[in-house]
Write a protein that holds these residues in place. Sequence first.
Motif, PDB file in Angstrom:
ATOM      1  N   HIS A  35       0.818  -1.213   0.000  1.00  0.00           N
ATOM      2  CA  HIS A  35       0.000   0.000   0.000  1.00  0.00           C
ATOM      3  C   HIS A  35       0.854   1.266   0.000  1.00  0.00           C
ATOM      4  CE1 HIS A  35      -3.141  -2.900   1.155  1.00  0.00           C
ATOM      5  NE2 HIS A  35      -4.006  -1.998   0.727  1.00  0.00           N
ATOM      6  N   GLY A  36       2.140   1.114  -0.284  1.00  0.00           N
ATOM      7  CA  GLY A  36       2.983   2.286  -0.502  1.00  0.00           C
ATOM      8  C   GLY A  36       3.779   2.775   0.694  1.00  0.00           C
ATOM      9  N   MET A  37       3.821   2.020   1.787  1.00  0.00           N
ATOM     10  CA  MET A  37       4.584   2.448   2.958  1.00  0.00           C
ATOM     11  C   MET A  37       6.074   2.407   2.655  1.00  0.00           C
ATOM     12  SD  MET A  37       4.216   3.497   6.060  1.00  0.00           S
ATOM     13  CE  MET A  37       5.104   3.733   7.592  1.00  0.00           C
ATOM     14  N   ASP A  38       6.786   3.471   3.018  1.00  0.00           N
ATOM     15  CA  ASP A  38       8.227   3.510   2.814  1.00  0.00           C
ATOM     16  C   ASP A  38       8.930   2.824   3.982  1.00  0.00           C
ATOM     17  OD1 ASP A  38      10.532   5.042   1.185  1.00  0.00           O
ATOM     18  OD2 ASP A  38      10.987   5.122   3.335  1.00  0.00           O
ATOM     19  N   VAL A  41      10.632   5.144   6.655  1.00  0.00           N
ATOM     20  CA  VAL A  41       9.649   5.764   7.548  1.00  0.00           C
ATOM     21  C   VAL A  41       9.095   4.727   8.521  1.00  0.00           C
ATOM     22  CG1 VAL A  41       7.432   6.967   7.653  1.00  0.00           C
ATOM     23  CG2 VAL A  41       9.064   7.508   5.831  1.00  0.00           C
ATOM     24  N   LEU A  42       8.831   3.516   8.023  1.00  0.00           N
ATOM     25  CA  LEU A  42       8.314   2.458   8.887  1.00  0.00           C
ATOM     26  C   LEU A  42       9.306   2.128  10.002  1.00  0.00           C
ATOM     27  CD1 LEU A  42       6.296   0.264   9.639  1.00  0.00           C
ATOM     28  CD2 LEU A  42       7.332  -1.217   7.906  1.00  0.00           C
ATOM     29  N   ALA A  43      10.585   2.037   9.665  1.00  0.00           N
ATOM     30  CA  ALA A  43      11.601   1.745  10.678  1.00  0.00           C
ATOM     31  C   ALA A  43      11.658   2.851  11.730  1.00  0.00           C
ATOM     32  CB  ALA A  43      12.964   1.570  10.018  1.00  0.00           C
ATOM     33  N   THR A  44      11.488   4.089  11.290  1.00  0.00           N
ATOM     34  CA  THR A  44      11.501   5.216  12.235  1.00  0.00           C
ATOM     35  C   THR A  44      10.318   5.143  13.184  1.00  0.00           C
ATOM     36  OG1 THR A  44      12.580   6.612  10.569  1.00  0.00           O
ATOM     37  CG2 THR A  44      11.548   7.724  12.451  1.00  0.00           C
ATOM     38  N   TYR A  45       9.122   4.991  12.630  1.00  0.00           N
ATOM     39  CA  TYR A  45       7.918   4.931  13.464  1.00  0.00           C
ATOM     40  C   TYR A  45       7.936   3.706  14.377  1.00  0.00           C
ATOM     41  CZ  TYR A  45       5.611   8.762  10.973  1.00  0.00           C
ATOM     42  OH  TYR A  45       5.274   9.997  10.469  1.00  0.00           O
ATOM     43  N   ARG A  46       8.451   2.597  13.872  1.00  0.00           N
ATOM     44  CA  ARG A  46       8.501   1.377  14.682  1.00  0.00           C
ATOM     45  C   ARG A  46       9.315   1.608  15.950  1.00  0.00           C
ATOM     46  NH1 ARG A  46      10.674  -4.713  13.014  1.00  0.00           N
ATOM     47  NH2 ARG A  46      11.117  -5.389  15.145  1.00  0.00           N
ATOM     48  N   HIS A  47      10.451   2.256  15.817  1.00  0.00           N
ATOM     49  CA  HIS A  47      11.310   2.434  16.983  1.00  0.00           C
ATOM     50  C   HIS A  47      10.848   3.579  17.877  1.00  0.00           C
ATOM     51  CE1 HIS A  47      13.910  -0.075  14.382  1.00  0.00           C
ATOM     52  NE2 HIS A  47      14.203  -0.615  15.548  1.00  0.00           N
ATOM     53  N   VAL A  48      10.073   4.500  17.316  1.00  0.00           N
ATOM     54  CA  VAL A  48       9.411   5.487  18.174  1.00  0.00           C
ATOM     55  C   VAL A  48       8.441   4.773  19.112  1.00  0.00           C
ATOM     56  CG1 VAL A  48       7.753   7.383  18.212  1.00  0.00           C
ATOM     57  CG2 VAL A  48       9.651   7.443  16.598  1.00  0.00           C
ATOM     58  N   ALA A 231      18.251   9.153   8.465  1.00  0.00           N
ATOM     59  CA  ALA A 231      18.321   8.439   7.185  1.00  0.00           C
ATOM     60  C   ALA A 231      17.069   8.673   6.351  1.00  0.00           C
ATOM     61  CB  ALA A 231      18.520   6.946   7.442  1.00  0.00           C
ATOM     62  N   SER A 232      15.913   8.723   7.008  1.00  0.00           N
ATOM     63  CA  SER A 232      14.658   8.938   6.285  1.00  0.00           C
ATOM     64  C   SER A 232      14.607  10.325   5.658  1.00  0.00           C
ATOM     65  CB  SER A 232      13.471   8.751   7.237  1.00  0.00           C
ATOM     66  OG  SER A 232      13.436   7.435   7.746  1.00  0.00           O
ATOM     67  N   LEU A 233      15.094  11.324   6.382  1.00  0.00           N
ATOM     68  CA  LEU A 233      15.104  12.681   5.841  1.00  0.00           C
ATOM     69  C   LEU A 233      16.003  12.787   4.612  1.00  0.00           C
ATOM     70  CD1 LEU A 233      15.228  14.756   9.157  1.00  0.00           C
ATOM     71  CD2 LEU A 233      13.278  14.477   7.606  1.00  0.00           C
ATOM     72  N   PRO A 239       7.165  14.387   1.368  1.00  0.00           N
ATOM     73  CA  PRO A 239       6.637  14.637   2.718  1.00  0.00           C
ATOM     74  C   PRO A 239       5.388  13.819   3.044  1.00  0.00           C
ATOM     75  CG  PRO A 239       7.138  16.705   1.583  1.00  0.00           C
ATOM     76  CD  PRO A 239       7.221  15.615   0.559  1.00  0.00           C
ATOM     77  N   SER A 240       4.634  13.443   2.021  1.00  0.00           N
ATOM     78  CA  SER A 240       3.405  12.685   2.270  1.00  0.00           C
ATOM     79  C   SER A 240       3.687  11.281   2.803  1.00  0.00           C
ATOM     80  CB  SER A 240       2.579  12.587   0.985  1.00  0.00           C
ATOM     81  OG  SER A 240       3.285  11.864  -0.021  1.00  0.00           O
ATOM     82  N   ALA A 241       4.934  10.819   2.647  1.00  0.00           N
ATOM     83  CA  ALA A 241       5.285   9.484   3.148  1.00  0.00           C
ATOM     84  C   ALA A 241       5.220   9.419   4.670  1.00  0.00           C
ATOM     85  CB  ALA A 241       6.681   9.092   2.670  1.00  0.00           C
TER      86      ALA A 241
END
Length: 370
Positions: A35-38, A41-48, A231-233, A239-241
């Motif tokens: 569904h288009g998840m980067d 970004v997923l790795a960042t949110y996961r560790h948050v 790394a994500s930046l 930005p929509s990711a």
Amino acid sequence: MKGGSMEKLKPILAIISLQFGYAGMYIITMVSFKHGMDHWVLATYRHVVATVVMAPFALIFERKIRPKITLPIFWRLLALGILEPLMDQNLYYIGLKNTSASYTSAFTNALPAVTFILALIFRLETVNFRKVHSVAKVVGTVITVGGAMIMTLYKGPAIEIVKAAHNSFHGGSSSTPTGQHWVLGTIAIMGSISTWAAFFILQSYTLKVYPAELSLVTLICGIGTILNAIASLIMVRDPSAWKIGMDSGTLAAVYSGVVCSGIAYYIQSIVIKQRGPVFTTSFSPMCMIITAFLGALVLAEKIHLGSIIGAVFIVLGLYSVVWGKSKDEVNPLDEKIVAKNQELPITNVVKQTNGHDVSGAPTNGVVTST
């Protein structure tokens, strides 16, 4: 007896439930990618999520035993954050996106063998070819590597595990894209396994100087959050990711953060304390089987013959390594018991001197001992 049986079953049920948790992560993550998840970004949110979940437990339960962070400890924490949250997770996600959930799950069974090789390099393991269990570790490692090579070099025909489910839920279509880069995905998975194994090696050293496990995991996840955000930046220009909504991407981040970086750590630590790391590792092939069936049901994935053959070799090699390792490990409590049993009994012989012992009390000519 019933209570004792339940106590023995608890670690087994806990580690089996953990395999279902990991299998669920494979499937949910793959759905989010579709569904288009980067993955950055997923790795960042996961560790948050993981940091937020683990921090309260670390603050409450380890506030009195948490060591101070010195500069050498900080460098180790930084290295751990690079190896696992940054490199391992993103390489794993790249491999997952370019292959399939079942293939990735099967390939990660090579982790114990890779860890064994690194342990040999860093002299955490020894090999004595005159002992059967030591040879079993080497042979098992070779078999595991051979299985990984089969999965890499031979794809083979596709096999549908649950054909009826395909037709019912997916209209008979396969979710395998025609343009998948299996070689790139396999190389990424190999890199993921290598960095994961290196993480375990470094973690074993770090725990000796920083024995607060919950705090250690919280710090690693926190550092991983910062590194993945940087790394994500750099890697993600859209930005929509970063947009968060009620979708599969958010579910993947929350699920993997809570279940696979929070609850999973707790379960593993408890089971390892009770039954040891060999017991915990021996259940990892279950995840491959669960993922294969879930992938067939949810993602309409087809398993290829090469993956099945390679997975069989990996599992056989894995159990050879695990068996050999189990013969190496000696419980410290057992060592104390053996040492105690080997001690000579101390016999106090009371000497006689003219019918009296050394204290001057009459003995009536009898030699006493205790």
